[in-house]
Design an enzyme around this catalytic site. Structure first.
Site: not given
Length: 157
Positions: A91, A96, A126, A128, A130-132
């Site tokens: 990580q 990711g 974290h 959220i 990344l996905y956004q």
């Protein structure tokens, strides 16, 4: 010559040869509530053939796990990127983001869908973030566990 090799991610379906190693992946204790264990995910995949569990590799090194699947019901069906974890040893190294982007490419090729769903707990900041950054957006709905559902729309070509 540079010491750093570029990330070269690829995915391998979970099988008898790699299953034990994939099941040994671990996350930090504060992340445990955000995702089921890999063993639980694989048990779910064993019971429902729609799931595609994969090991995430950088070259020969196993660095994570993902599980996705297309569900034809309710019509017109939904493609889910349902599980994703990067082992705690890897990580914070950009894996990711690279894994999500590579998985989106794989899902678009494999399923030819225009939308991908995932769900995330609201306190998993974290993930959220990344996905956004990648382009997922909350759609205002929740899954059966109370997780917030996010959608990613592939660009029309």
């Amino acid at each position: 010559m540079s010491q750093h090799n570029p990330i070269q991610l690829h995915f391998e379906l979970v099988n008898d040869r790699n299953r034990k190693e994939i099941e040994s992946l671990s996350i930090f204790s504060e992340q445990v509530g955000f995702i089921e264990s890999v063993s639980e995910c694989l048990q779910e995949a064993d019971e429902l053939e729609l799931w595609r569990p994969v090991g995430i590799y950088d070259g020969e090194r196993l660095i994570g796990f993902a599980m996705y699947g297309y569900f034809p019901e309710p019509d017109p069906g939904q493609l889910w990127l349902d599980r994703l974890l990067i082992d705690k040893r890897y990580q914070g190294k950009g894996y990711g983001r690279q894994a999500v982007l590579a998985l989106l490419g794989r899902l678009q090729t494999e399923y030819k869908c225009d939308k991908v769903y995932l769900s995330v707990y609201k306190d998993n900041s974290h993930a959220i973030h990344l996905y956004q950054q990648i382009g997922f957006r909350f759609n205002g709905t929740y899954d059966t566990k109370g997780e917030h559902i996010m959608e990613y729309h592939f660009e029309k070509v």
